[in-house]
Design an enzyme around this catalytic site. Structure first.
Site, short mmCIF file in Angstrom:
data_model
loop_
_atom_site.label_atom_id
_atom_site.label_comp_id
_atom_site.label_asym_id
_atom_site.label_seq_id
_atom_site.Cartn_x
_atom_site.Cartn_y
_atom_site.Cartn_z
N GLY A 45 38.82 -1.47 107.00
CA GLY A 45 37.60 -0.72 107.25
C GLY A 45 37.84 0.50 108.12
N SER A 46 36.88 0.77 108.98
CA SER A 46 36.91 2.02 109.75
C SER A 46 38.02 2.08 110.79
CB SER A 46 35.56 2.26 110.42
OG SER A 46 34.57 2.50 109.45
#
Length: 486
Positions: free
Chosen positions: A215-216
């Site tokens: 993810g981020s």
């Protein structure tokens, strides 16, 4: 008559020579085959005839041996088994060994030549020295903080010392007690079957062997690639990115969970985790340079051992532009182990240099005399020093006034990055909550710890799950424990 006696003597001498040749054949050429034959119990009896050496944490053993009174005499015991199982692994008379128990088996079982100044003597005498010890880099307080933070939820924590590569904590949850596998018989076989049938997979080392979409948290790699390549020279400059962002070559619009991402700068994109900005930056960096940057951090490398093997973290080398955009924000086929993401945070904290993570500080003889030291070396530069300093500043903003406020520690400088990774068919699964971070004690010259936390089953509504809520508090507790023990 004498002639017959002479022929009889010749024949007896021939039989003696044949007997000696056969003995030599058995003792030399076929010894290994006979030794490996499952019907030969001698090697197993010898292996468990004496206590096994210990694995030490903070100078104290977390393993032991128990005299079972059986043919295979000494069984393995574990202190705080579930706490240290992802590190020690198990030593079973039925199912073999795993993790440090396997990697350092020669030392622990007493068969390593380095345990004696005269190893040939033990070969001739068919004996062996007492089992040696493996002193590992784990710190008890840091390990306990990580284990307590996960509190049985599915997930993992990896913590490393950026300056050296020492692994300070390695936790996988849920865990299990390795002692239930130590002996033989129906009880051990039943425990093995139950552990392998458990849908929570307690024997899976999620910190080393499971890969997740990061993810981020992967945006730190993308930001490093952009700064090193000169694609972004001013982190505070607007990027002219629309919200939502049309993925190149498609009609698909990439949205943001955060607000205020329209035309945001890279600094703001990291601080507030803007998907659109970082996806566009990844496309501008280009596939070749993004792949090179990811590989400098350790992605796509299949040979990492700590000393147990670690699963390969992946960043695709052949993608379309829309796939590259998604990969640049830790989605599509991008996958990473928690240890890999701890390495990303450690590279930023370490000024751009990436140290090889290692778990065994040294091995010793039974009396503490040294045998070997752990493998300390650099894996090279993941980014330029100036890039690392700039990313440190951006990660500090995430914690001080961004998406990672729950990781803040009074009196310490903390940098972090949140992540919420979608998964499942159509992203229908509960998102994984990520947080990577590093911390520097007040007045310390360098950060003392880098951490990665992933929580698979965060106890929150799907829309509320984020690295800040589920993972950052765990990272904070781990960093506090690490800084307090320095």
């Amino acid at each position: 008559m004498i002639r017959y006696i002479r022929w009889c003597a010749y024949f007896c001498a021939l039989l003696l020579v044949a007997l000696l040749v056969n003995i030599g054949r058995v003792q030399v050429w076929e010894a290994a085959a006979y030794g490996a034959n499952p019907a030969n119990k001698r090697s197993a009896i010898e292996r468990y005839a004496q206590p096994r050496g210990n694995i030490l944490v903070d100078g104290r053993p977390v393993t032991g041996s128990r005299d079972s009174g059986q043919l295979l005499r000494y069984e393995r015991t574990y202190a705080n088994g579930p706490l240290y199982a992802p590190v020690t692994g198990f030593s079973s008379q039925t199912y073999g060994t795993s993790f440090v128990e396997r990697a350092e088996d020669a030392i622990l079982s007493g068969t390593d030549p380095g345990l004696s100044a005269f190893p040939l003597w033990y070969d001739l005498a068919r004996g062996r020295p007492a089992g040696g010890n493996a002193v590992i880099t784990i710190r008890a307080g840091v390990q306990q903080a990580a284990y307590a933070g996960l509190a049985g939820k599915r997930g993992a924590v990896a913590a490393v010392e950026p300056a050296t590569g020492k692994i300070l904590a390695l936790v996988s949850s849920p865990s299990y007690d390795p002692s239930v596998l130590s002996g033989t018989g129906a009880r051990v076989k039943e425990a093995w079957a139950q552990l392998n049938a458990d849908p929570a997979r307690p024997m899976l080392n999620r910190a080393l062997r499971e890969t997740y979409p990061p993810g981020s948290t992967f945006k730190i790699v993308t930001a490093a690639a952009a700064l090193d390549a000169g694609v972004v020279s001013d982190v505070d400059a607007p990027t002219q990115t629309p919200d939502p962002y049309p993925l190149p070559g498609t009609k698909t619009l990439l949205p943001n969970a955060a607000t205020g991402c329209q035309d945001a700068s890279m600094a703001e994109a990291v601080q507030w985790s803007c998907n659109t900005v970082m996806a566009k930056i990844g496309v501008r960096v280009g596939l070749r340079r993004m792949v090179a940057a990811a590989e400098r951090f350790g992605f796509n490398g299949g040979g990492l051992r700590v000393p147990s093997w670690v699963s390969r973290s992946n960043f695709d080398t052949d993608m379309s532009q829309d796939q590259l955009a998604l990969s640049s924000i830790g989605q599509f086929n991008t996958r990473a182990t928690p240890l890999q993401m701890a390495m990303v945070a450690a590279a930023v904290a370490g000024g751009g240099e990436l140290k090889l993570p290692y778990l065994v500080e040294r091995t010793t003889q039974d009396d503490g005399s040294p045998v070997r030291r752990g493998d300390r070396r650099s894996l090279g530069r993941a980014m330029n020093p100036a890039t690392a300093l700039r990313l440190q500043e951006l990660m500090v903003k995430v914690v001080e006034n961004g998406t990672g406020k729950n990781a803040a520690i009074p009196g310490a400088v903390v940098g972090g990055k949140t992540g919420t990774a979608q998964h499942g068919v159509g992203n229908a699964g509960t998102p994984y909550a990520w947080f990577i971070s590093w911390a520097k004690a007040d007045g310390a010259p360098l950060p003392g710890v880098a951490v990665a936390v992933v929580v698979e089953d965060a106890a929150a509504d799907r829309g509320d799950i984020s690295g800040n809520l589920a993972a950052a508090p765990i990272a904070r507790a781990v960093m506090e424990a690490a800084l307090s023990e320095r």
